[in-house]
Design an enzyme around this catalytic site. Structure first.
Site, mmCIF file in Angstrom:
data_model
loop_
_atom_site.group_PDB
_atom_site.id
_atom_site.type_symbol
_atom_site.label_atom_id
_atom_site.label_comp_id
_atom_site.label_asym_id
_atom_site.label_seq_id
_atom_site.Cartn_x
_atom_site.Cartn_y
_atom_site.Cartn_z
ATOM 1 N N HIS A 1 0.418 -11.958 1.317
ATOM 2 C CA HIS A 1 -0.540 -11.084 0.635
ATOM 3 C C HIS A 1 -0.933 -11.657 -0.732
ATOM 4 C CE1 HIS A 1 -1.621 -6.556 -0.054
ATOM 5 N NE2 HIS A 1 -2.662 -7.361 -0.194
ATOM 6 N N TYR B 1 0.815 -1.212 0.000
ATOM 7 C CA TYR B 1 0.000 0.000 0.000
ATOM 8 C C TYR B 1 0.854 1.270 0.000
ATOM 9 C CZ TYR B 1 -3.637 -3.313 1.538
ATOM 10 O OH TYR B 1 -4.495 -4.377 1.658
#
Length: 343
Positions: A146, A80
């Protein structure tokens, strides 16, 4: 991107920096003792907000208000962009009011760009160490691999549509048949196992309290969770995060929940993306992976009434998580005070 400000101390309070009268967000208990709402810090990225927004005082004020409301857990990722850095600086500035022991930090590793994945053990270890530094902490409450579906071996008869048949007639086609629990399907699956083993090592060293996986396709998440359980040292996932599967246009997670707990022995499930990565807003982001027909349908639906589509969507998800048989925290992106903006 714009340079990030150095946050050494919290800003002076104004009236809107305090909760309105009423009950605060409750802690659900469960193996991770998470609150009903987890702060989705993906909002501190250019996927959802501008450089000027991220570099402003809004992240600090929003995090502080969330903590005061009882939202004492944060979900972020190295993927992110500046999220870990912004969140780490903000929490450091708030350390007198909210010491490290008062909240949970959850981050992710293995994905570093839109098409950039590296699940090698050395990179996983380096990523976790970098996250510790960025978040200004000496331990993490949870670390996920992830978006595992981009690395694992593909086992699926189709890539679109409703995949609930994986729990019944199509179980074998999804790798979920009885007897296939320990079957490594290819190089991708082995990469998952090797990366997860490195997380287990970091957990044994005391740097991580809980470890798990995240991703989108529920059958893949279930298959990998079962595979990990049936691979030495035969320990289940501590936590598993599923996104965009408990929202207005897709609530398939409800059907999979019993299987995650009973077949895979997952310690804690976490739901995320009540707005389905911004799809269920008045202006879905142009990069959204949903089919164009679905994006158009969402926009057209929003034109048929004068209500608040995002609040309706978030309320729908919270209603489901709050009535779940076992604690089910919900990750919600809170980029602007009083407005849900991303997940």
């Amino acid at each position: 991107m714009a340079s990030l400000p150095t946050v050494d101390a919290p800003l002076q309070d104004v009236e809107e920096d305090f909760p309105t009268p009423g009950p605060l967000i409750t802690t659900l208990g469960g193996s991770l003792d998470l609150p009903a709402i987890v702060y989705g810090a993906g909002a501190f990225s250019n996927q959802y907000n501008t450089d000027d927004h991220i570099a402003s005082a809004i992240p600090l004020r929003t995090v502080r208000l969330a903590l005061r409301y009882g939202i004492r857990a944060f979900d972020t990722s190295v993927y992110y962009g500046p999220s870990e850095i912004v969140l780490g600086d903000v929490l450091h500035a708030l350390r007198d009011e909210f010491p490290r022991s008062s909240y949970k930090l959850m981050t992710k590793c293995g994905r570093y760009g839109v098409s950039s994945f590296d699940y090698s053990p050395a990179t996983i270890r380096e990523s976790v160490k970098r996250s510790l530094d960025r978040l200004k902490t000496d331990y993490l409450d949870a670390v996920y691999l992830h978006d595992v579906e981009f690395v694992s071996t593909t086992v699926s008869p189709r890539t679109t549509g409703n995949h609930a048949s994986a729990l019944k007639d199509d179980a074998a086609a999804y790798g979920l048949a009885d007897g296939d629990e320990a079957k490594v399907r290819g190089e991708g699956d082995q990469k998952i196992l090797d990366a997860f083993h490195e997380l287990q090592e970091l957990q044994n060293e005391g740097l991580i309290n809980n470890i798990g996986i995240t991703g989108f396709p529920l059958p893949t998440l279930l298959r990998l969770a079962i595979l990990i359980l049936h691979t030495p040292p035969y320990k289940p996932l501590d936590v598993l995060l599923s996104y965009s599967h408990l929202c207005l246009q897709n609530s398939t997670l409800v059907e999979f929940i019993p299987h995650f707990y009973q077949r895979a022995k997952v310690g804690q499930l976490v739901a995320a993306s009540p707005l389905s990565m911004g799809l269920l807003t008045q202006s879905p982001p142009p990069w959204h992976p949903a089919p164009s027909a679905l994006r158009e349908a969402v926009v057209n639906a929003g034109k048929t009434w004068d209500g608040d589509f995002p609040n309706l969507a978030v309320g729908y998800s919270i209603r489901h998580t709050s009535t779940a048989a076992r604690p089910l925290p919900l990750v919600v992106g809170l980029a602007l005070r009083e407005k849900y903006t991303n997940v």
